[in-house]
Write an enzyme that holds these catalytic residues in place. Structure first.
Site, PDB file in Angstrom:
ATOM      1  N   ASP A   1     -11.310   3.070   3.924  1.00 48.35           N
ATOM      2  CA  ASP A   1     -11.812   1.523   4.012  1.00 48.35           C
ATOM      3  C   ASP A   1     -13.298   1.788   3.697  1.00 48.35           C
ATOM      4  O   ASP A   1     -13.932   0.721   3.439  1.00 48.35           O
ATOM      5  CB  ASP A   1     -11.486   0.992   5.223  1.00 48.35           C
ATOM      6  CG  ASP A   1     -10.146   0.096   5.335  1.00 48.35           C
ATOM      7  OD1 ASP A   1     -10.033  -0.385   4.198  1.00 48.35           O
ATOM      8  OD2 ASP A   1      -9.649   0.071   6.286  1.00 48.35           O
TER       9      ASP A   1
ATOM     10  N   GLN B   1      -4.865  -1.441   9.481  1.00 46.85           N
ATOM     11  CA  GLN B   1      -4.839  -2.833   9.162  1.00 46.85           C
ATOM     12  C   GLN B   1      -5.634  -3.911   9.895  1.00 46.85           C
ATOM     13  O   GLN B   1      -5.280  -3.485  11.137  1.00 46.85           O
ATOM     14  CB  GLN B   1      -3.424  -3.124   8.758  1.00 46.85           C
ATOM     15  CG  GLN B   1      -3.425  -4.619   8.074  1.00 46.85           C
ATOM     16  CD  GLN B   1      -3.891  -4.533   6.573  1.00 46.85           C
ATOM     17  OE1 GLN B   1      -3.637  -3.596   5.844  1.00 46.85           O
ATOM     18  NE2 GLN B   1      -4.048  -5.770   6.069  1.00 46.85           N
TER      19      GLN B   1
ATOM     20  N   LYS C   1       0.858  -1.145   0.193  1.00 55.70           N
ATOM     21  CA  LYS C   1      -0.137   0.027   0.009  1.00 55.70           C
ATOM     22  C   LYS C   1       0.783   1.169  -0.146  1.00 55.70           C
ATOM     23  O   LYS C   1       0.463   2.197  -0.951  1.00 55.70           O
ATOM     24  CB  LYS C   1      -0.915   0.065   1.223  1.00 55.70           C
ATOM     25  CG  LYS C   1      -2.077  -0.969   1.107  1.00 55.70           C
ATOM     26  CD  LYS C   1      -2.922  -1.164   2.536  1.00 55.70           C
ATOM     27  CE  LYS C   1      -3.873  -2.137   2.428  1.00 55.70           C
ATOM     28  NZ  LYS C   1      -4.608  -2.561   3.721  1.00 55.70           N
TER      29      LYS C   1
HETATM   30  N1  GUN Z   1      -6.911  -6.460   5.959  1.00 52.03           N
HETATM   31  C1  GUN Z   1      -7.033  -7.220   4.771  1.00 52.03           C
HETATM   32  N2  GUN Z   1      -7.943  -6.600   4.029  1.00 52.03           N
HETATM   33  C2  GUN Z   1      -7.965  -5.349   4.629  1.00 52.03           C
HETATM   34  C3  GUN Z   1      -8.603  -3.987   4.158  1.00 52.03           C
HETATM   35  O1  GUN Z   1      -9.250  -3.801   3.159  1.00 52.03           O
HETATM   36  N3  GUN Z   1      -8.685  -3.069   5.060  1.00 52.03           N
HETATM   37  C4  GUN Z   1      -8.083  -3.153   6.291  1.00 52.03           C
HETATM   38  N4  GUN Z   1      -8.291  -2.004   7.110  1.00 52.03           N
HETATM   39  N5  GUN Z   1      -7.689  -4.243   6.695  1.00 52.03           N
HETATM   40  C5  GUN Z   1      -7.633  -5.207   5.851  1.00 52.03           C
END
Ligand code: GUN
Length: 299
Positions: free
Chosen positions: A122, A99, A55
């Site tokens: 998100d 995350q 990311k």
């Molecule tokens: N962990 C796995 N996928 C995601 C996501 O799309 N957002 C977040 N915050 N954590 C994740």
């Protein structure tokens, strides 16, 4: 009948990323705005570390500012909430992602509730779920956004189609139902208690599988010519001590029946970071009261 078209998520994600980069350049030149995305990782889960690193890299490649916070596994909920409060207040941070999963001493719901909804890239905050449900401008979860773009690759216009989503999670099934309604589909959400799931699935012109059960959806569940979007990412043992990733759809069976299908890997997966970057730019524009650059208008 001929085999299904394979919808290339990697290629589509690269095109979205390029549009994000162009949009960020325009925002910098015209408005002096550089969108900033903060990602918070608590603990050392190896898969999460890889996601977070990717990311950060893609954020920088798109021309945005990346802020990464790596907190120890024994971080208290209070300390994490303090970090979020500081990010909520930071003017150069337009998007915040914590995350998941979080260590067990931390309640994820309290953490999500603490993020400023306007920075919630998100789209997990209840305010954004509500905005999406009533058709107001919202930050929308990335995976469902990616699913809609992938489906539109196969059928430019989804209006009037029967869409069946298998899976009712808050992060995929429910927001995807709202998005497909917005596309004027007739939407069904099926789930583990649905009676005669194969029959319900067979109605679908657009079938989305998002349950996390390897190869649940069989070839004979699929209406000939349907567009199949596979959200599942399941690690299965191959017998020789190795593992590989498979989706929620029995791909080889499905591709003989479907009109178009996303592969696993290489379908929905690559789209999620691309949509996260899109959300970060949207969040920055909303916070500054700037119209979304043209390059991102229909995303
Ligand atoms: N962990 C796995 N996928 C995601 C996501 O799309 N957002 C977040 N915050 N954590 C994740």
């Amino acid at each position: 009948m001929s085999e299904a078209t394979i919808i290339d998520g990697k290629a589509l994600a690269a095109r979205v990323q390029e549009r994000v980069r162009a949009a960020v350049e325009e925002l910098r030149e015209r408005h002096g705005l550089v969108p900033g995305l903060a990602v918070v990782l608590v603990g050392d889960d190896p898969a999460s570390r890889v996601y977070v690193r990717n990311k950060g890299r893609r954020t920088v490649e798109a021309g945005m500012k990346s802020f990464e916070y790596h907190l120890p596994a024994d971080t208290t909920e209070e300390a994490l909430l303090e970090r979020i409060a500081r990010l909520n207040a930071a003017s150069e941070v337009h998007g915040i992602l914590v995350q998941l999963p979080l260590p067990e001493q931390i309640n994820p719901q309290r953490v999500i509730d603490a993020i400023d909804p306007d920075k919630d890239v998100d789209g997990f905050h209840v305010i954004n779920a509500g905005r999406l449900a009533v058709g107001r401008p919202a930050l929308v979860p990335c995976t469902p956004l990616g699913c809609v773009l992938l489906a539109r690759q196969a059928r430019a216009d989804l209006e009037g189609l029967e869409a069946v989503i298998i899976g009712r999670s808050n992060i995929v099934g429910k927001p995807l139902a709202q998005l497909l309604l917005r596309e004027n589909c007739t939407v069904t959400i099926a789930h583990s208690r649905t009676r005669d799931l194969p029959r319900v699935a067979h109605r679908a012109d657009v079938l989305v599988a998002a349950v996390g059960r390897p190869r649940l959806v069989r070839g004979d569940w699929i209406k000939p010519g349907a567009t199949v979007i596979d959200v599942g990412i399941n690690r299965v043992e191959t017998g020789d001590g190795k593992a590989r990733l498979v989706g929620d759809v029995a791909f080889d069976e499905a591709k003989a029946v479907a009109g178009a299908i996303t592969p696993v890997p290489g379908g929905v997966g690559p789209m999620t970071i691309a949509m996260l970057l899109t959300n970060a730019v949207k969040a920055a524009c909303m916070q500054r009261g700037i119209a979304l650059p043209r390059a991102l208008e229909d995303l």
